[in-house]
Each structure stands twice: as structure tokens, then as C-alpha cells.
Design a protein around this motif. Structure first.
Motif, PDB file in Angstrom:
ATOM      1  N   ARG A  33       0.858  -1.207   0.000  1.00  0.00           N
ATOM      2  CA  ARG A  33       0.000   0.000   0.000  1.00  0.00           C
ATOM      3  C   ARG A  33       0.886   1.247   0.000  1.00  0.00           C
ATOM      4  O   ARG A  33       0.634   2.208  -0.712  1.00  0.00           O
ATOM      5  N   LEU A  51      -2.780  -8.771  -1.996  1.00  0.00           N
ATOM      6  CA  LEU A  51      -4.170  -8.925  -1.563  1.00  0.00           C
ATOM      7  C   LEU A  51      -4.738 -10.263  -2.031  1.00  0.00           C
ATOM      8  O   LEU A  51      -5.495 -10.915  -1.310  1.00  0.00           O
ATOM      9  N   ASP A  69     -13.676 -10.496  -0.287  1.00  0.00           N
ATOM     10  CA  ASP A  69     -13.441  -9.051  -0.126  1.00  0.00           C
ATOM     11  C   ASP A  69     -12.013  -8.677  -0.516  1.00  0.00           C
ATOM     12  O   ASP A  69     -11.782  -7.650  -1.164  1.00  0.00           O
ATOM     13  N   ARG A  70     -11.030  -9.488  -0.121  1.00  0.00           N
ATOM     14  CA  ARG A  70      -9.638  -9.176  -0.455  1.00  0.00           C
ATOM     15  C   ARG A  70      -9.386  -9.297  -1.948  1.00  0.00           C
ATOM     16  O   ARG A  70      -8.675  -8.478  -2.525  1.00  0.00           O
ATOM     17  N   ARG A  72     -11.613  -8.916  -4.334  1.00  0.00           N
ATOM     18  CA  ARG A  72     -12.279  -7.747  -4.947  1.00  0.00           C
ATOM     19  C   ARG A  72     -11.430  -6.487  -4.764  1.00  0.00           C
ATOM     20  O   ARG A  72     -11.337  -5.654  -5.664  1.00  0.00           O
ATOM     21  N   GLU A  73     -10.842  -6.346  -3.594  1.00  0.00           N
ATOM     22  CA  GLU A  73      -9.965  -5.204  -3.344  1.00  0.00           C
ATOM     23  C   GLU A  73      -8.757  -5.238  -4.276  1.00  0.00           C
ATOM     24  O   GLU A  73      -8.307  -4.196  -4.773  1.00  0.00           O
ATOM     25  N   GLY A  76      -9.840  -4.046  -7.565  1.00  0.00           N
ATOM     26  CA  GLY A  76     -10.004  -2.600  -7.470  1.00  0.00           C
ATOM     27  C   GLY A  76      -8.684  -1.856  -7.542  1.00  0.00           C
ATOM     28  O   GLY A  76      -8.589  -0.790  -8.157  1.00  0.00           O
ATOM     29  N   ALA A  77      -7.640  -2.421  -6.931  1.00  0.00           N
ATOM     30  CA  ALA A  77      -6.314  -1.793  -6.985  1.00  0.00           C
ATOM     31  C   ALA A  77      -5.828  -1.732  -8.424  1.00  0.00           C
ATOM     32  O   ALA A  77      -5.314  -0.699  -8.876  1.00  0.00           O
TER      33      ALA A  77
END
Length: 107
Positions: A33, A51, A69-70, A72-73, A76-77
């Protein structure tokens, strides 16, 4: 950044040491991150991969919703990359979509 530290979760997962991997992945995700903020072109794909690894470790331990969720994240990144950069990372995107489908449909 020490590259060995950053892949420790992946190594532990491959050894079947999923609980230990799960402890390591947050450290990797945090490092990537930070890198993504400083250099999105380099950091976002690495963050997505970390992720995805975290999602895999969560899934291996039966935490399917958190794993979803991870992943999908992670997708998204990658979506934050400019289109020209995203094209270069289509294999990574494909790698992310496969486990997402399995997680969503219970395979």
C-alpha cells in the motif's frame, strides 16, 4: 524493502502453513500500500498480488467472505492503473478473476 519479507506469506501458504501465512500477509499488504502511494505503476500490481495472496490464505482457512473481499480489493487496486498500464497487467487480472469466481460460486 526486504523482498524476502514481502513474499513470506506466499511461501508459508505454499508450504501449507496457512495460519502463519495469514499472520504475514497484512505486513506485505501494508508495505505494498505504501509503495502504491509512492509509485502507483509499480505498487498497485504488487498490492493486488499481495491482496490476492491474503485472499487465498483466508480461503484456505475457510474465511470465504473475507477472502472474496480481499480479491475484490485486489481487482479494485488494478483498476486504478491507467488503461495503458492495465493492459500490461491483464494476466494478473485474469489470475484474480479465477479465484473470485470460485469464491462466489462455491467451487
Amino acid at each position: 524493502m526486504n523482498k524476502a519479507l514481502l513474499i513470506m506469506g506466499q511461501v508459508l501458504s505454499r508450504l501449507g502453513r496457512h495460519e502463519e501465512a495469514l499472520e504475514r500477509y497484512p505486513e506485505e499488504v501494508a508495505a505494498f500500500r505504501y509503495l502504491a502511494e509512492a509509485s502507483p505503476e509499480a505498487g498497485l500490481p504488487a498490492l493486488a498480488a499481495a491482496l490476492n495472496g491474503l485472499g487465498g490464505a483466508l480461503s484456505d482457512l475457510g474465511h470465504r467472505e473475507q477472502a472474496t473481499d480481499r480479491v475484490r480489493e485486489a481487482i479494485g487496486a488494478l483498476s486504478l492503473l491507467p488503461p495503458a498500464d492495465l493492459e500490461a497487467h491483464l494476466p494478473l487480472l485474469e489470475m484474480l478473476l479465477s479465484p473470485l469466481g470460485s469464491l462466489l460460486y462455491g467451487n
